[in-house]
Design a protein around this motif. Sequence first.
Motif, PDB file in Angstrom:
ATOM      1  N   HIS A  11      -9.517  -6.473   4.859  1.00 20.80           N
ATOM      2  CA  HIS A  11     -10.454  -5.918   3.876  1.00 20.80           C
ATOM      3  C   HIS A  11     -11.263  -7.092   3.328  1.00 20.80           C
ATOM      4  N   GLU A  16     -10.860  -9.107  -0.387  1.00 18.62           N
ATOM      5  CA  GLU A  16      -9.518  -9.585  -0.747  1.00 18.62           C
ATOM      6  C   GLU A  16      -9.470 -11.054  -0.351  1.00 18.62           C
ATOM      7  N   ARG A  43     -14.825  -4.015   0.934  1.00 16.95           N
ATOM      8  CA  ARG A  43     -13.610  -3.516   1.601  1.00 16.95           C
ATOM      9  C   ARG A  43     -13.929  -3.076   3.035  1.00 16.95           C
ATOM     10  N   HIS A  83      -3.288  -9.150   2.252  1.00 19.06           N
ATOM     11  CA  HIS A  83      -4.254  -8.341   1.491  1.00 19.06           C
ATOM     12  C   HIS A  83      -4.182  -8.696   0.008  1.00 19.06           C
ATOM     13  N   SER A  84      -5.038  -7.986  -0.767  1.00 19.86           N
ATOM     14  CA  SER A  84      -4.870  -7.917  -2.224  1.00 19.86           C
ATOM     15  C   SER A  84      -5.280  -6.495  -2.605  1.00 19.86           C
TER      16      SER A  84
HETATM   17 ZN    ZN Z   1      -6.380  -4.602   1.774  1.00 23.59          ZN
END
Ligand code: ZN
Length: 332
Positions: free
Chosen positions: A58, A61, A100, A144-145
């Motif tokens: 994404h 992130e 994203r 990810h975040s």
């Molecule tokens: Zn993510």
Amino acid sequence: MSESLIRSDIDLEVDGKQTGYLRLPHSVHRSANGQILIPAVMVRSGNGPTALLIAGNHGDEYEAQIALSKLCREVDKGDIRGRLIILTMANFPAAQAGTRTSPIDDGNLNRTFPGDPLGTPTQMIAHYIEEVLLPKCDYFFDFHSGGSSLYYPPTLLRGMGNSAHEREELIKLQDAFDAPYAWVFTSGGGRETKARTAMGGAGRKGVITLMAELGGGGTVSKEILALTERGIRRMLHSIGMLPGYEADAMNGTRELTITDSVIAYDNGLFEPFYDVEDVVKKGDSAGQIHFPEEPWREPKVLDFQHGGMVLCKRVPGRVERGDCLFQVGSDL
Ligand SMILES: [Zn+2]
């Protein structure tokens, strides 16, 4: 299955450090024979496992995009046993835009696996990771975040494992990453998974796989970046790939499973009553949605359906029907 049209500058079978691009053909109005250049780094030396580490699955992130960039610059052939493959911006168009999903095809890479070799750019990237890279891997780490809309305290994500051996490996890696929290999936994650995530793709290929949620809110946290850099080195060390690294003492990880998601059923402005890491009880009011367009209207109060610890919180104040506002985790 058709072959990928993505061409790599990296020869995965040769020892040494290589930097370059996965070249995805992309013919558009302003560039008839253009390419999307997805940065890739490989360091290979001697016998050892193959690990694929990706960030920018994404594009919004950030911690791991920075942490993996630092790792790319810092590790050399002499530091590594095995084969380390790094993609710092896996969905490159999304990562370059800081969004994203990809601005080219609106593709959410982590909902696109197993992808399509003749599809859109995002579908082609998913296919390349699942069918070209993952079959060569023993380990896959997807960082990810919470992205622009959510915030998680540093949290490792893992399945239960398909065998006693795999479960042991996952717990060893979880301990090595040493995040304060782990979100353990108690269902799915089997070899027959139909999951559209990169983790699902790794599961289909029999690769030991972990994800992490490292902050979020569209920013970079100094503390979480440091934890990410440390965790990545500790994980590589634990699988024998960074033999010279000296791991410090472990802080320990609290294992949780998600038991509640608070969802908005109205459009408005959300006033949260809790923050991440707060402890909540079933029936507690989670927050309320205000309607400043009709300030005389009473706000809509939302309750937690299960108790536990708040693991995830929505960041933007403006919410719409269907938005996730909180996730609550309970001890495993
Ligand atoms: Zn993510």
